[in-house]
Design a protein around this motif. Sequence first.
Motif, PDB file in Angstrom:
ATOM      1  N   UNK A  54      37.755  84.386  67.548  1.00  0.00           N
ATOM      2  CA  UNK A  54      38.757  83.632  68.308  1.00  0.00           C
ATOM      3  C   UNK A  54      38.252  83.464  69.729  1.00  0.00           C
ATOM      4  N   UNK A  55      38.838  82.556  70.458  1.00  0.00           N
ATOM      5  CA  UNK A  55      38.473  82.377  71.860  1.00  0.00           C
ATOM      6  C   UNK A  55      38.986  83.538  72.681  1.00  0.00           C
ATOM      7  N   UNK A  56      38.828  83.433  74.017  1.00  0.00           N
ATOM      8  CA  UNK A  56      39.239  84.546  74.863  1.00  0.00           C
ATOM      9  C   UNK A  56      39.704  84.054  76.221  1.00  0.00           C
ATOM     10  N   UNK A  57      40.850  84.594  76.661  1.00  0.00           N
ATOM     11  CA  UNK A  57      41.357  84.354  78.003  1.00  0.00           C
ATOM     12  C   UNK A  57      41.168  85.625  78.835  1.00  0.00           C
ATOM     13  N   UNK A  58      40.209  86.449  78.436  1.00  0.00           N
ATOM     14  CA  UNK A  58      40.029  87.739  79.085  1.00  0.00           C
ATOM     15  C   UNK A  58      38.855  87.736  80.061  1.00  0.00           C
ATOM     16  N   UNK A  59      38.666  86.591  80.738  1.00  0.00           N
ATOM     17  CA  UNK A  59      37.637  86.517  81.778  1.00  0.00           C
ATOM     18  C   UNK A  59      38.281  86.377  83.148  1.00  0.00           C
ATOM     19  N   UNK A  60      39.463  86.963  83.310  1.00  0.00           N
ATOM     20  CA  UNK A  60      40.134  86.930  84.603  1.00  0.00           C
ATOM     21  C   UNK A  60      39.487  87.943  85.538  1.00  0.00           C
ATOM     22  N   UNK A  61      39.877  87.903  86.800  1.00  0.00           N
ATOM     23  CA  UNK A  61      39.247  88.741  87.818  1.00  0.00           C
ATOM     24  C   UNK A  61      39.265  90.217  87.501  1.00  0.00           C
ATOM     25  N   UNK A  62      40.445  90.790  87.231  1.00  0.00           N
ATOM     26  CA  UNK A  62      40.553  92.234  86.982  1.00  0.00           C
ATOM     27  C   UNK A  62      39.806  92.637  85.721  1.00  0.00           C
ATOM     28  N   UNK A  63      39.909  91.827  84.687  1.00  0.00           N
ATOM     29  CA  UNK A  63      39.194  92.127  83.448  1.00  0.00           C
ATOM     30  C   UNK A  63      37.702  92.256  83.699  1.00  0.00           C
ATOM     31  N   UNK A  64      37.155  91.264  84.382  1.00  0.00           N
ATOM     32  CA  UNK A  64      35.714  91.261  84.619  1.00  0.00           C
ATOM     33  C   UNK A  64      35.309  92.348  85.608  1.00  0.00           C
ATOM     34  N   UNK A  65      36.162  92.651  86.575  1.00  0.00           N
ATOM     35  CA  UNK A  65      35.849  93.725  87.524  1.00  0.00           C
ATOM     36  C   UNK A  65      35.694  95.053  86.795  1.00  0.00           C
ATOM     37  N   UNK A  66      36.628  95.333  85.881  1.00  0.00           N
ATOM     38  CA  UNK A  66      36.542  96.572  85.098  1.00  0.00           C
ATOM     39  C   UNK A  66      35.311  96.541  84.177  1.00  0.00           C
ATOM     40  N   UNK A  67      35.066  95.393  83.586  1.00  0.00           N
ATOM     41  CA  UNK A  67      33.909  95.282  82.690  1.00  0.00           C
ATOM     42  C   UNK A  67      32.602  95.483  83.455  1.00  0.00           C
ATOM     43  N   UNK A  69      30.251  84.927  88.641  1.00  0.00           N
ATOM     44  CA  UNK A  69      29.073  85.739  88.342  1.00  0.00           C
ATOM     45  C   UNK A  69      28.896  85.905  86.840  1.00  0.00           C
ATOM     46  N   UNK A  70      30.021  85.982  86.130  1.00  0.00           N
ATOM     47  CA  UNK A  70      29.965  86.108  84.673  1.00  0.00           C
ATOM     48  C   UNK A  70      29.315  84.862  84.070  1.00  0.00           C
ATOM     49  N   UNK A  71      29.720  83.681  84.529  1.00  0.00           N
ATOM     50  CA  UNK A  71      29.178  82.428  83.994  1.00  0.00           C
ATOM     51  C   UNK A  71      27.726  82.216  84.408  1.00  0.00           C
ATOM     52  N   UNK A  72      27.347  82.696  85.601  1.00  0.00           N
ATOM     53  CA  UNK A  72      25.966  82.535  86.075  1.00  0.00           C
ATOM     54  C   UNK A  72      25.056  83.668  85.602  1.00  0.00           C
ATOM     55  N   UNK A  73      25.662  84.662  84.919  1.00  0.00           N
ATOM     56  CA  UNK A  73      24.915  85.796  84.373  1.00  0.00           C
ATOM     57  C   UNK A  73      24.123  86.526  85.465  1.00  0.00           C
ATOM     58  N   UNK A  74      24.827  86.860  86.553  1.00  0.00           N
ATOM     59  CA  UNK A  74      24.202  87.579  87.652  1.00  0.00           C
ATOM     60  C   UNK A  74      24.762  88.982  87.757  1.00  0.00           C
ATOM     61  N   UNK A  75      23.998  89.840  88.400  1.00  0.00           N
ATOM     62  CA  UNK A  75      24.415  91.214  88.665  1.00  0.00           C
ATOM     63  C   UNK A  75      25.263  91.213  89.932  1.00  0.00           C
ATOM     64  N   UNK A  76      26.574  91.465  89.825  1.00  0.00           N
ATOM     65  CA  UNK A  76      27.451  91.370  91.002  1.00  0.00           C
ATOM     66  C   UNK A  76      27.187  92.424  92.064  1.00  0.00           C
ATOM     67  N   UNK A  77      26.392  93.449  91.727  1.00  0.00           N
ATOM     68  CA  UNK A  77      26.129  94.534  92.670  1.00  0.00           C
ATOM     69  C   UNK A  77      24.724  94.447  93.282  1.00  0.00           C
ATOM     70  N   UNK A  78      23.992  93.402  92.931  1.00  0.00           N
ATOM     71  CA  UNK A  78      22.663  93.183  93.497  1.00  0.00           C
ATOM     72  C   UNK A  78      22.809  92.221  94.667  1.00  0.00           C
ATOM     73  N   UNK A  79      22.716  92.739  95.882  1.00  0.00           N
ATOM     74  CA  UNK A  79      22.932  91.913  97.066  1.00  0.00           C
ATOM     75  C   UNK A  79      21.859  90.860  97.269  1.00  0.00           C
ATOM     76  N   UNK A  80      20.765  90.970  96.564  1.00  0.00           N
ATOM     77  CA  UNK A  80      19.748  89.919  96.633  1.00  0.00           C
ATOM     78  C   UNK A  80      20.199  88.699  95.845  1.00  0.00           C
ATOM     79  N   UNK A  81      20.994  88.932  94.804  1.00  0.00           N
ATOM     80  CA  UNK A  81      21.458  87.833  93.961  1.00  0.00           C
ATOM     81  C   UNK A  81      22.769  87.238  94.435  1.00  0.00           C
TER      82      UNK A  81
END
Length: 628
Positions: free
Chosen positions: A32-45, A393-405
């Motif tokens: 099934x599809x997913x509406x679980x890409x909201x801010x808090x969801x992704x932050x925890x993930x 960041x999820x859509x661009x497939x980047x590391x949110x904790x890498x300040x270079x990215x």
Amino acid sequence: MKHISNYLKSSTLNLIILSLLLLLGLILIFFAGSNYTSGDNLSHYFAAHYGWKYAYLLFDNWSKPVFTILSSPFAQFGLNGIRIYNLIVGLFTAFMTYQIARQLKLKMALLAYLFVLIAPIYLLVIFSAYTETTFSAFVILSIYLFFKDKLHWSAVVISFIPIIRSEGIILLPIFALAYFIKKKYWAIPLLSIGYITISLLGWPFHQSLNWIINENPYSINNSIYGSGEWYHFIKYTRYIEGFTLTFFFLVGVYFILKKWLKDGIMTINQNTYIILLILGSFLSFYAAHSYVWWKGMGGSLGLLRVIASVSPLASLVALIGFERLSATFHRYRIIFTIVMLMVLGYTVHDSYKLSKGNFYDSQEGELMKVACQYLKDNQLDTCHTVFYDFRTIFELNKDPYDNKECSWMIGNRSQPSMSIPNHSIVVWEAHFGNNEGAMPLSNLLNDPGLQFLQSFKPNTSFKVLGNHDYEIFLFQKKGINDTSKNKLYTFDFQHESIIKGEDSICYLNLKNQLYSPGLLVIASDLCKRSAYFDIEISFDIKAFQKPLLNDRLYLVLSIEGGENYLYQSMKINEKIIPETNRWQTFKTTYKKIKISPTQEIIKIYLWNEGRNDFLLDNFRIEFIDSEA
């Protein structure tokens, strides 16, 4: 032998039920599809996923250490991995609710699975990356252990609740009272085990044993999210427990209280602990969230999903009500059964109807995909990205904790381009940009250092938090060909429209904020070869309470990601006079700091560890080539 036979039959039936539910859940997650890409969801993930790369994330106070640690093995397999974790925990919670129902000698105990899982709000969270499912599992497990007379283990399990969700502290006095009534006094000190354990494990990353309290991300004072009616959660009953479960819950409350009065209010028996631990925990939690949303406190947004934390308790009370009602109409069992099957059938259908929207991507998510595809098509996804919504960041497939990215939000709202590296892409969207980021779109549009690239608006407009029309704007910082050897960055907060002082002079109030706006710059923007710089820093500060100047306010300089790793924190109280209600100027210079243009990130900011009340203005940072 009969007892063993019944046990084996029961175990087999439970295994079949759980296997079928797990299979159904996995089908929904993967197909099934997913509406679980909201801010808090992704932050925890992200915290759970990257916790194995950056260990400090496992003990991040906002992400909730217990949840992050437990879910991190699953999160290594992607977003669906952490959703599988929550599915398993949700089914475990339903199973333990069934076990409690058996302890209470309910004849219809197997219906516990149905009653837990058809609650619309619980059906939502078990397919997410939220913390509520884990919270509910610990509560239910602790209550099960209590009724099994394993009170010490019950205390140990429930002691972790405040580390899973901060408001879990509300439940500890209730359990302490239950242990006291049971005369199991040694169980009460065990309620500190969770706090002590996580505090010790997190100490190397926070350098404080009291970091859970000191770094609490939620202010008890006014929330940026506003407030609402005191009956907010009652108003949305259909979306939380649903009308049918709520009806049976009220029936259960009636029979529980009726028995209490019949037995005598001073009589201590099983029903006493049902009132205290099951009904009391649910009502206390429900009332607390209603109150903080009504008063606009504690960072409450009035989110309905928070009630999922104790939803299984309400389902258990509803099951008691259902069974007592069934016994009342035992003479009309056939008619009652038919009516109840129809009612429960409607409830399942209604719960599915309310939850199915979570298996489709949200409008915000769909538009963010379009915006990120634009960046990919124009080969801008390789640039440093400044984001407000974690979907970016999820859509661009980047590391949110890498300040270079990438980097999260812009602290300097006066002139945003001053705080980000050359050629950075800024992805601003109306929800997080306006609210958590506190960045007015006009500040970006009026910044001469930013180039507007593109905007994206939905075909049909819709509102987000703060009554803003949802839209996404893309900007890029212009490349600055500055050949001078010295670089000056200033933060005068003149565009901080929400905070104005006397004579319309603007400044920044950092009350209850952990970090100030600060500088984030890539070393290659400062120099083309390794060089030594003197860094002159000054700012104006006004404090409102003396404890602020005694401890826990630091100026931080860090250089990360290259050969010259550096982290220095300077106590501000050692440099300024401990007076209140007057502006003072702080100045300092870091001498001969080596900077190399090899992927290094320089950060300078204030760390308000004590979350004290002070004002900040004229934050000035100058890099002076000491070899010139």
